[in-house]
Write a protein that holds these residues in place. Structure first.
Motif, PDB file in Angstrom:
ATOM      1  N   ARG A 126       0.839  -1.200   0.000  1.00 12.87           N
ATOM      2  CA  ARG A 126       0.000   0.000   0.000  1.00 12.87           C
ATOM      3  C   ARG A 126       0.875   1.251   0.000  1.00 12.87           C
ATOM      4  NH1 ARG A 126      -4.658  -1.964   4.306  1.00 12.87           N
ATOM      5  NH2 ARG A 126      -5.749  -3.311   2.828  1.00 12.87           N
ATOM      6  N   LYS A 127       2.015   1.172   0.702  1.00 12.29           N
ATOM      7  CA  LYS A 127       2.888   2.336   0.760  1.00 12.29           C
ATOM      8  C   LYS A 127       3.586   2.604  -0.562  1.00 12.29           C
ATOM      9  CE  LYS A 127       3.892   2.359   5.659  1.00 12.29           C
ATOM     10  NZ  LYS A 127       4.745   1.633   6.588  1.00 12.29           N
ATOM     11  N   VAL A 128       4.080   1.559  -1.221  1.00 12.36           N
ATOM     12  CA  VAL A 128       4.821   1.822  -2.465  1.00 12.36           C
ATOM     13  C   VAL A 128       3.906   2.056  -3.669  1.00 12.36           C
ATOM     14  CG1 VAL A 128       6.856   0.532  -1.727  1.00 12.36           C
ATOM     15  CG2 VAL A 128       5.143  -0.594  -3.138  1.00 12.36           C
ATOM     16  N   GLY A 129       2.650   1.610  -3.589  1.00 13.92           N
ATOM     17  CA  GLY A 129       1.729   1.857  -4.691  1.00 13.92           C
ATOM     18  C   GLY A 129       2.091   1.090  -5.959  1.00 13.92           C
ATOM     19  N   HIS A 130       1.750   1.669  -7.129  1.00  8.97           N
ATOM     20  CA  HIS A 130       2.047   1.044  -8.436  1.00  8.97           C
ATOM     21  C   HIS A 130       1.544  -0.393  -8.534  1.00  8.97           C
ATOM     22  CE1 HIS A 130       5.075   4.306  -8.207  1.00  8.97           C
ATOM     23  NE2 HIS A 130       4.750   4.445  -9.483  1.00  8.97           N
ATOM     24  N   ASN A 131       0.333  -0.633  -8.054  1.00  6.07           N
ATOM     25  CA  ASN A 131      -0.254  -1.975  -8.126  1.00  6.07           C
ATOM     26  C   ASN A 131       0.575  -3.048  -7.435  1.00  6.07           C
ATOM     27  OD1 ASN A 131      -2.550  -1.192  -9.466  1.00  6.07           O
ATOM     28  ND2 ASN A 131      -1.616  -1.452 -11.492  1.00  6.07           N
ATOM     29  N   ALA A 132       1.408  -2.643  -6.494  1.00  5.76           N
ATOM     30  CA  ALA A 132       2.233  -3.634  -5.794  1.00  5.76           C
ATOM     31  C   ALA A 132       1.364  -4.598  -4.995  1.00  5.76           C
ATOM     32  CB  ALA A 132       3.225  -2.941  -4.864  1.00  5.76           C
ATOM     33  N   GLU A 133       0.119  -4.208  -4.713  1.00  2.00           N
ATOM     34  CA  GLU A 133      -0.775  -5.109  -3.984  1.00  2.00           C
ATOM     35  C   GLU A 133      -1.127  -6.342  -4.796  1.00  2.00           C
ATOM     36  OE1 GLU A 133      -3.397  -1.839  -2.485  1.00  2.00           O
ATOM     37  OE2 GLU A 133      -4.017  -3.425  -1.124  1.00  2.00           O
ATOM     38  N   ARG A 134      -0.994  -6.213  -6.125  1.00  2.00           N
ATOM     39  CA  ARG A 134      -1.351  -7.353  -6.987  1.00  2.00           C
ATOM     40  C   ARG A 134      -0.472  -8.566  -6.738  1.00  2.00           C
ATOM     41  NH1 ARG A 134      -2.971  -5.003 -12.911  1.00  2.00           N
ATOM     42  NH2 ARG A 134      -4.886  -3.987 -12.225  1.00  2.00           N
ATOM     43  N   PHE A 135       0.753  -8.342  -6.326  1.00  2.00           N
ATOM     44  CA  PHE A 135       1.616  -9.500  -6.028  1.00  2.00           C
ATOM     45  C   PHE A 135       1.952  -9.596  -4.539  1.00  2.00           C
ATOM     46  CE2 PHE A 135       4.273  -6.035  -7.540  1.00  2.00           C
ATOM     47  CZ  PHE A 135       5.318  -5.994  -6.628  1.00  2.00           C
ATOM     48  N   SER A 136       1.122  -8.959  -3.715  1.00  2.00           N
ATOM     49  CA  SER A 136       1.255  -9.135  -2.274  1.00  2.00           C
ATOM     50  C   SER A 136       0.452 -10.371  -1.897  1.00  2.00           C
ATOM     51  CB  SER A 136       0.699  -7.896  -1.571  1.00  2.00           C
ATOM     52  OG  SER A 136       0.432  -8.186  -0.228  1.00  2.00           O
ATOM     53  N   MET A 137       1.158 -11.451  -1.571  1.00  2.00           N
ATOM     54  CA  MET A 137       0.492 -12.737  -1.458  1.00  2.00           C
ATOM     55  C   MET A 137       0.034 -12.995  -0.025  1.00  2.00           C
ATOM     56  SD  MET A 137       0.422 -13.383  -4.531  1.00  2.00           S
ATOM     57  CE  MET A 137      -0.313 -15.013  -4.548  1.00  2.00           C
ATOM     58  N   GLU A 138      -1.056 -12.323   0.311  1.00  2.98           N
ATOM     59  CA  GLU A 138      -1.641 -12.503   1.631  1.00  2.98           C
ATOM     60  C   GLU A 138      -3.161 -12.457   1.524  1.00  2.98           C
ATOM     61  OE1 GLU A 138      -3.218  -9.557   2.206  1.00  2.98           O
ATOM     62  OE2 GLU A 138      -2.010  -8.338   0.836  1.00  2.98           O
ATOM     63  N   ILE A 139      -3.815 -12.911   2.566  1.00  5.56           N
ATOM     64  CA  ILE A 139      -5.265 -12.770   2.680  1.00  5.56           C
ATOM     65  C   ILE A 139      -5.535 -12.116   4.028  1.00  5.56           C
ATOM     66  CG2 ILE A 139      -7.462 -14.009   2.834  1.00  5.56           C
ATOM     67  CD1 ILE A 139      -6.114 -16.208   1.070  1.00  5.56           C
ATOM     68  N   LYS A 140      -6.267 -11.050   4.045  1.00  2.20           N
ATOM     69  CA  LYS A 140      -6.478 -10.244   5.256  1.00  2.20           C
ATOM     70  C   LYS A 140      -5.137  -9.848   5.890  1.00  2.20           C
ATOM     71  CE  LYS A 140     -10.905 -12.493   6.482  1.00  2.20           C
ATOM     72  NZ  LYS A 140     -10.902 -13.806   5.807  1.00  2.20           N
ATOM     73  N   GLY A 141      -4.106  -9.677   5.089  1.00  2.00           N
ATOM     74  CA  GLY A 141      -2.821  -9.216   5.610  1.00  2.00           C
ATOM     75  C   GLY A 141      -1.875 -10.323   6.026  1.00  2.00           C
ATOM     76  N   LEU A 142      -2.401 -11.531   6.180  1.00  3.05           N
ATOM     77  CA  LEU A 142      -1.579 -12.635   6.657  1.00  3.05           C
ATOM     78  C   LEU A 142      -1.033 -13.428   5.466  1.00  3.05           C
ATOM     79  CD1 LEU A 142      -1.011 -13.645   9.595  1.00  3.05           C
ATOM     80  CD2 LEU A 142      -2.731 -15.384   9.194  1.00  3.05           C
ATOM     81  N   GLY A 143       0.292 -13.602   5.436  1.00  2.00           N
ATOM     82  CA  GLY A 143       0.952 -14.292   4.325  1.00  2.00           C
ATOM     83  C   GLY A 143       0.398 -15.691   4.107  1.00  2.00           C
ATOM     84  N   ILE A 144       0.325 -16.106   2.850  1.00  2.86           N
ATOM     85  CA  ILE A 144      -0.278 -17.410   2.531  1.00  2.86           C
ATOM     86  C   ILE A 144       0.683 -18.540   2.890  1.00  2.86           C
ATOM     87  CG2 ILE A 144      -1.166 -18.863   0.657  1.00  2.86           C
ATOM     88  CD1 ILE A 144      -2.112 -16.361  -0.738  1.00  2.86           C
ATOM     89  N   PRO A 145       0.187 -19.568   3.574  1.00  2.00           N
ATOM     90  CA  PRO A 145       1.007 -20.737   3.906  1.00  2.00           C
ATOM     91  C   PRO A 145       1.481 -21.487   2.655  1.00  2.00           C
ATOM     92  CG  PRO A 145      -0.964 -20.662   5.268  1.00  2.00           C
ATOM     93  CD  PRO A 145      -1.132 -19.627   4.208  1.00  2.00           C
ATOM     94  N   GLY A 146       2.217 -22.573   2.855  1.00  4.07           N
ATOM     95  CA  GLY A 146       2.911 -23.227   1.750  1.00  4.07           C
ATOM     96  C   GLY A 146       2.074 -24.070   0.815  1.00  4.07           C
ATOM     97  N   TYR A 147       1.027 -23.504   0.305  1.00  2.00           N
ATOM     98  CA  TYR A 147       0.133 -24.199  -0.611  1.00  2.00           C
ATOM     99  C   TYR A 147      -0.179 -23.265  -1.766  1.00  2.00           C
ATOM    100  CZ  TYR A 147      -0.436 -26.912   3.630  1.00  2.00           C
ATOM    101  OH  TYR A 147      -0.184 -27.649   4.758  1.00  2.00           O
ATOM    102  N   GLU A 148       0.178 -23.667  -2.986  1.00  7.10           N
ATOM    103  CA  GLU A 148      -0.095 -22.813  -4.144  1.00  7.10           C
ATOM    104  C   GLU A 148      -1.566 -22.995  -4.521  1.00  7.10           C
ATOM    105  OE1 GLU A 148       1.453 -20.310  -6.215  1.00  7.10           O
ATOM    106  OE2 GLU A 148      -0.700 -20.492  -6.476  1.00  7.10           O
ATOM    107  N   LEU A 149      -2.364 -21.994  -4.172  1.00  8.41           N
ATOM    108  CA  LEU A 149      -3.822 -22.150  -4.231  1.00  8.41           C
ATOM    109  C   LEU A 149      -4.374 -22.251  -5.647  1.00  8.41           C
ATOM    110  CD1 LEU A 149      -4.747 -19.656  -1.369  1.00  8.41           C
ATOM    111  CD2 LEU A 149      -4.523 -22.139  -1.238  1.00  8.41           C
ATOM    112  N   LYS A 150      -3.562 -21.888  -6.650  1.00  5.50           N
ATOM    113  CA  LYS A 150      -4.046 -22.027  -8.025  1.00  5.50           C
ATOM    114  C   LYS A 150      -4.243 -23.493  -8.393  1.00  5.50           C
ATOM    115  CE  LYS A 150      -1.073 -18.657  -8.689  1.00  5.50           C
ATOM    116  NZ  LYS A 150       0.179 -18.171  -9.246  1.00  5.50           N
ATOM    117  N   GLY A 151      -3.583 -24.363  -7.625  1.00  2.00           N
ATOM    118  CA  GLY A 151      -3.742 -25.799  -7.893  1.00  2.00           C
ATOM    119  C   GLY A 151      -4.538 -26.520  -6.827  1.00  2.00           C
ATOM    120  N   LEU A 152      -5.198 -25.772  -5.946  1.00  2.00           N
ATOM    121  CA  LEU A 152      -5.933 -26.395  -4.840  1.00  2.00           C
ATOM    122  C   LEU A 152      -7.220 -25.607  -4.581  1.00  2.00           C
ATOM    123  CD1 LEU A 152      -2.894 -26.794  -2.395  1.00  2.00           C
ATOM    124  CD2 LEU A 152      -4.019 -28.686  -3.550  1.00  2.00           C
TER     125      LEU A 152
END
Lengths: 628, 183
Positions: free
Chosen positions: A418-444
């Motif tokens: 959010r601070k750096v802007g430039h759509n950086a949120e698009r590759f911020s891999m979290e849900i509700k701010g919490l980083g995603i655990p070790g499961y690539e959800l595109k395959g699950l």
């Protein structure tokens, strides 16, 4: 008479230093079980709506369940809760080691901290005596391992259990965790930072009281059976190679998060796999108090390691994927060192690793510059994928907020993006701010629903949702059989709410072969409080629903529709995996939304995920009605 | 490995049973302590246990219980003569009618193998569960990793106890069954 529970709750106002003891009624114990349940109820009742998580009025709660101190397998666990600085929603975490048992022996079921101490303090619960001890000149500013050792030395007792935040918590780094017994952490949702915000460095416990249980003769026989089961085939995965076995299993089916979740496959995964770890790096397996499993795989670097000789830290899959495959680091000693730093300075390895993954991608895209990284020579080439020296240094920079980039990332990828802007949120891999655990959800797909709806943010432990995909109960590419999936997730969420409230380790969730009724029997044997399987299941439902209600209340106060938060990062819907068996896979947004709706309905909530009045009343949550 | 002459000496001597723990298998889970206190007092409290776990960070776990010394310091320390050594079994007996819980034995045991029951204020020391209903060491029974063994030792070689201890730890333990898991 109630056994096991001490029914003692202590309220500590850190601003004034007043300490008050309260009695928890039998009814409260039965309705909310302990741990997660106690925390959820207190947060609902006492956390002012819309409060800043670092506000002194935000209650910080430590709670245990009925089992600590007994030999119920993995019983020595405790839960910590507060409104999370990372997500702004309900925050809680669970850790084990010796704290739960010592807290029970000292005679406490729950501790509620409010206010902010005028100077740094730690608390020592020495049986009935509770001491607030100023620590500006002793342990403040020290890492968690030093703090633990110093407090034990201060009182000359190596059995004292210590839970402490590290320098990261003191500096209000939102990724901060709480460490106890060196290798055990309340990792997620930034609880260490809440401690830091209260000038509360550590809690220490020494208990000498005995624990009596209601039906000793029956219990000791049952306990032996459970101990044997917990050391049997149900837990073999955790004892043998340990959770890092996931590395190769996940890689083979393309669900290992790689390169900040750009894809699900990595040709170098074997360098940091569980098999490699067992062969080359594990030096000892240890266990928490009262745990027959002993999953704690301590790995050590070699004495002649050129960078980090003789470092020993505790390795789990979640730490390995986050600092390893997400950052493309395949140098094992660097991971051992990075995990050690996370544990000592006190940040969550998972959120930490996913934030570094984000930072590496942001560096690649020019959003983080060389200047922001500072003048440390280790960043000569910048912060590039797979540069393990830079990765280890960046962990330290984040924990200590030492450089501009470290300071930016210390609050997690969502705040940083959010601070750096430039759509950086698009590759911020979290849900509700919490980083995603070790499961690539595109395959699950089932996991994508489970993680998105989790109350504390992206979390694999709220429903074990990945299990349905991995065991092929459902098609992991499609959003189909939505009704069944919703019900399956709902059932697991409510069951795990019981497990988290008891609190026992999820690794023993499989040893109760008859499920909840069997857990209820053990509960009754230990506490003497009559409990049926149905009642226990209802308690789980009640606790989970109340946690959801807490989030709804916070969302509405901020003018956000709660259902919009149950979602996935932009990348999941828009950038298919680039490589491996799941090449080209992504989450279909329309199917995903429909699945979420079906999940809400399975809980007997409305299609926007708001519990109905009827459901609330049925679950003993009348006090919520009209407050959402 | 025992030499031939040592073996022949064993025939003549009374051997005493003690608990010995394989530090490779021990994970520091403390279940032995809980079980010990439970079978003696029907409540859980590691402080009342006759077996004590130690952890030396980062990787060493072990436990200690009575080593059945040849000339026990705990007995010498007791001014009330509440402690005695059973000549047959080598177990240290505590006369609870006499023991006043002063703790002199605790302070003098070089291995920290004797404790004071926090409630009853009486000395407690490993009796291989002789006094319990089960009659067999329950820590051995409950230890999930099979790390605790009952070994027979010759009490007379105990003059230099630290050396003896080192010898016990070095003598080696049976190799694990195939499929057993430990480091």
């Amino acid at each position: 008479m109630v056994n096991a529970y001490t029914q003692v709750c202590v309220r500590i106002d850190l601003t004034t230093g007043t300490i008050k003891k309260e009695v928890l009624s039998e009814e409260f114990c039965k309705k909310y079980i302990g741990g997660y349940g106690f925390i959820t109820k207190i947060l609902w009742d006492e956390s002012p709506v819309g409060i800043d998580p670092f506000d002194p009025r935000n209650p910080f709660i430590v709670a245990i369940g009925p089992f600590p101190g007994t030999i119920v397998p993995t019983s020595s666990k405790y839960a910590v809760g507060a409104k999370s600085p990372l997500s702004g929603r309900i925050g809680f975490g669970i850790s084990s080691g010796s704290v739960g048992a010592q807290m029970r022996r000292a005679g406490y079921d729950m501790l509620i901290f409010t206010g902010k101490s005028p100077e740094p303090v730690f608390l020592f619960f020495d049986d009935d005596s509770i001491q607030l001890i100023p620590c500006k000149d002793t342990v403040w500013g020290k890492d968690t391992w030093e703090t633990e050792e110093e407090i034990r030395n201060m009182f000359g007792d190596h059995r004292i259990a210590v839970m402490a935040c590290g320098q990261a918590g003191e500096k209000l780094c939102k990724l901060a965790c709480i460490t106890n017994d060196r290798a055990r952490q309340v990792g997620r949702s930034g609880m260490g930072a809440v401690m830091g915000s209260k000038n509360l460095k550590a809690l220490a416990f020494r208990g000498t009281k005995s624990i009596q249980i209601a039906k000793p003769k029956e219990f000791i026989v049952k306990a032996k059976e459970l101990i044997q089961l917990a050391n049997g085939k149900d837990t073999i995965k955790y004892r043998d190679i340990g959770t890092p076995i996931n590395m190769m299993v996940f890689n083979e089916i393309g669900v290992l998060p790689v390169k900040n979740f750009q894809t699900g496959y990595w040709d170098k995964a074997d360098d940091i796999s569980g098999e490699t770890m067992r062969e080359k790096w594990v030096v000892k397996k240890t266990g928490c108090s009262q745990c027959p499993i002993a999953c704690d795989h301590l790995a050590g670097t070699k004495p002649d390691d050129p960078d980090w000789p003789n470092v020993v830290s505790s390795i789990d899959f979640e730490s390995l994927y986050a600092l390893g495959s997400v950052c493309l680091v395949n140098h094992f000693p660097a991971l051992i060192k990075a995990i050690e730093l996370c544990d000592r300075y006190g940040i969550d390895t998972m959120s930490g690793g996913t934030t570094i993954g984000w930072a590496m991608e942001a560096y690649e895209k020019g959003l983080i510059t060389k200047k922001m990284l500072g003048d440390n020579p280790v960043y000569k080439k910048g912060l590039n994928w797979g540069d393990y020296h830079a990765m280890v240094q960046f962990v330290e920079d984040m924990c200590l907020r030492q450089t501009e980039a470290g300071d930016l990332c210390a609050d997690g990828s969502r705040d940083a993006a959010r601070k750096v802007g430039h759509n950086a949120e698009r590759f911020s891999m979290e849900i509700k701010g919490l980083g995603i655990p070790g499961y690539e959800l595109k395959g699950l797909t089932t996991a994508s629903i489970g993680f998105a709806v989790s109350v504390r943010g992206a979390c694999h432990l709220r429903s074990g949702s990945y299990g349905f995909d991995m065991k092929k109960k459902f098609d992991r590419r499609k959003y189909d059989e939505l009704d069944k999936r919703g019900k399956a997730l709902m059932g697991m969420e409510n069951y795990l709410a019981v497990i988290d409230s008891l609190v026992v380790c999820k690794f023993t969730r499989g040893i109760y072969h008859r499920g909840i009724p069997e857990v209820a029997e053990v509960y009754e044997m230990v506490t003497g409080i009559p409990m049926s399987g149905d009642e226990l299941e209802m308690a789980g439902t009640r606790i989970h629903d109340l946690a959801k209600c807490f989030n709804i209340r916070e969302c509405r106060n901020e003018g956000i529709e709660p259902e919009t938060e149950d979602t996935l990062p932009w990348r999941n819907f828009n950038e298919p995996n680039t490589d491996g068996p799941t090449k080209g896979w992504f989450n279909d947004e329309k199917g995903f939304r429909e699945a979420i709706k079906q999940y809400y309905l399975a809980h007997d909530w409305d299609e926007h995920g708001i519990p109905t009045e009827k459901a609330l009343k049925e679950r003993g949550l009348e006090f919520v009605v009209g407050k959402l | 490995m025992a030499t031939k002459s040592e073996n022949s000496m064993k025939d003549k001597k009374i051997l005493h049973k003690i608990l010995v723990v394989d530090p490779r298998r021990c994970t520091g889970c403390e279940i032995c302590e809980s079980v010990c206190s439970f079978f003696h007092n029907e409540e859980f409290n590691p402080l009342n246990s006759r077996i004590n776990r130690i952890r030396i960070e980062p990787i060493i776990n072990n436990t200690f219980s009575c080593l059945s010394c040849y000339d026990p310091d705990c007995i010498k320390a007791c001014q009330l003569l509440a402690l005695s050594k059973d000549p047959e079994t080598g177990l240290i007996r505590v006369d609870t009618n006499i023991c006043d819980g002063c703790g002199a034995c605790v302070r003098n045991c070089p291995f920290g193998a004797i404790n004071i029951n926090v409630k009853e204020r009486k000395a407690v020391v490993c009796d291989l569960c002789e006094s319990t209903d089960e009659g067999e060491p329950q820590c051995v029974e409950y230890c999930p990793k099979g790390a605790i063994f009952v070994e027979e030792i010759d009490p007379e070689i105990n003059e230099e106890r630290f050396e003896t201890l080192a010898r016990i730890l070095k003598r080696g333990f049976p190799d694990p069954e195939p499929g057993d898991i430990f480091n």
